[in-house]
Design an enzyme around this catalytic site. Structure first.
Site, PDB file in Angstrom:
ATOM      1  N   ARG A  35     -12.267 -27.023  -8.979  1.00  0.00           N
ATOM      2  CA  ARG A  35     -12.274 -27.324 -10.423  1.00  0.00           C
ATOM      3  C   ARG A  35     -11.547 -26.258 -11.241  1.00  0.00           C
ATOM      4  O   ARG A  35     -10.866 -26.566 -12.209  1.00  0.00           O
ATOM      5  CB  ARG A  35     -13.753 -27.455 -10.863  1.00  0.00           C
ATOM      6  N   ILE A  61     -12.361 -31.049 -20.339  1.00  0.00           N
ATOM      7  CA  ILE A  61     -12.674 -31.475 -18.973  1.00  0.00           C
ATOM      8  C   ILE A  61     -14.171 -31.758 -18.992  1.00  0.00           C
ATOM      9  O   ILE A  61     -14.953 -30.963 -19.518  1.00  0.00           O
ATOM     10  CB  ILE A  61     -12.290 -30.395 -17.933  1.00  0.00           C
ATOM     11  N   SER A  62     -14.586 -32.906 -18.459  1.00  0.00           N
ATOM     12  CA  SER A  62     -15.991 -33.310 -18.541  1.00  0.00           C
ATOM     13  C   SER A  62     -16.900 -32.366 -17.752  1.00  0.00           C
ATOM     14  O   SER A  62     -16.453 -31.689 -16.824  1.00  0.00           O
ATOM     15  CB  SER A  62     -16.176 -34.728 -17.993  1.00  0.00           C
ATOM     16  N   GLN A  63     -18.160 -32.371 -18.132  1.00  0.00           N
ATOM     17  CA  GLN A  63     -19.198 -31.646 -17.390  1.00  0.00           C
ATOM     18  C   GLN A  63     -19.196 -32.141 -15.923  1.00  0.00           C
ATOM     19  O   GLN A  63     -19.057 -33.349 -15.691  1.00  0.00           O
ATOM     20  CB  GLN A  63     -20.520 -31.999 -18.063  1.00  0.00           C
TER      21      GLN A  63
END
Ligand code: SAH
Length: 215
Positions: A35, A61-63
């Site tokens: 990530r 950027i999403s959780q």
């Protein structure tokens, strides 16, 4: 040297598995994909933390948990063609590419698409195509898709997404207003659509012809 692998293992244990995600392939993909390589600053100490992070152009950027949950909802087995609306950093696309045959992903900001393309190429992903455009219209040229995932908040299910799905195909989309949505799984069954609401969520808005106007 920072132990990224250890950070990912802890992320999956504490944030993902612990909250009930149990698809082994999804868990393995989250353990594998780096990530931090998708962030503007790869050394960001928060790369594996339990929240979304800014990626530029006012986007996020999403959780990690939200990425895992949306991916699990698609129920991918490995042979699917997947359309993602909202490439952002490219991280979700990488997770999808681990779990399916081909991923087409669309981003409205060219700068984000370029960065995502670079990160995905460096990591050796060959089954992802990153396009610049308005994903509220889907991408008819490469349709049909077994799965469509929308990673921006949509006011409603845009007809092109459904039209571009295969029979029994699944669409995962945050539906609601600009400030709060419900993560929703829509399954295509002939002329009918099955709706299943998963949980509350907050995403950046889908901006486009069948989304919202830019502010
Ligand atoms: N999936 C991304 C998170 C994306 S945030 C990741 O893994 O990092 C949502 C993204 O949707 C933003 O980058 C935003 O620019 C993009 N977006 C919003 N409306 C769009 C549209 N109509 N077409 C394509 N992308 C859109």
């Amino acid at each position: 040297m920072r132990d990224y692998e250890g950070e990912r293992k802890r992320m999956v244990d504490h944030q993902i598995r612990h909250r009930g995600i149990c698809d082994r392939r999804v868990l393995a993909a989250l353990e594998k994909v780096p990530r931090h390589r998708f962030l503007p600053e790869p050394n960001d100490p928060a790369a594996y933390n339990d929240y979304p992070l800014p990626i530029g152009d006012g986007q996020t950027i999403s959780q990690p948990y939200m990425v895992a949950l949306m991916t699990e909802c698609l129920n991918l087995k490995g042979d699917e063609r997947v359309l993602e609306i909202g490439t952002g950093s490219g991280y979700q696309a990488a997770i999808l590419a681990e779990l399916s045959r081909r991923v087409i992903t669309i981003e409205r900001f060219a700068a984000l698409a370029d960065r995502a393309r670079g990160a995905l190429a460096e990591l050796g992903y060959h089954n992802i195509e990153v396009l610049v455009g308005d994903g509220s219209l889907g991408y008819p040229k490469a349709a049909p898709y077994d799965a469509v995932i929308v990673t921006a908040a949509a006011p409603e299910v845009a007809r092109p997404w459904v039209d571009q799905l295969t029979e029994r195909g699944r669409l995962v989309v945050p539906l609601g207003d600009r400030w709060g949505q419900h993560l929703t799984v829509v399954t295509k069954r002939g002329d009918k659509l099955d709706y299943q609401s998963v949980c509350g969520c907050v995403f950046v808005p889908l901006v486009g012809e069948l989304g919202w106007d830019p502010e």
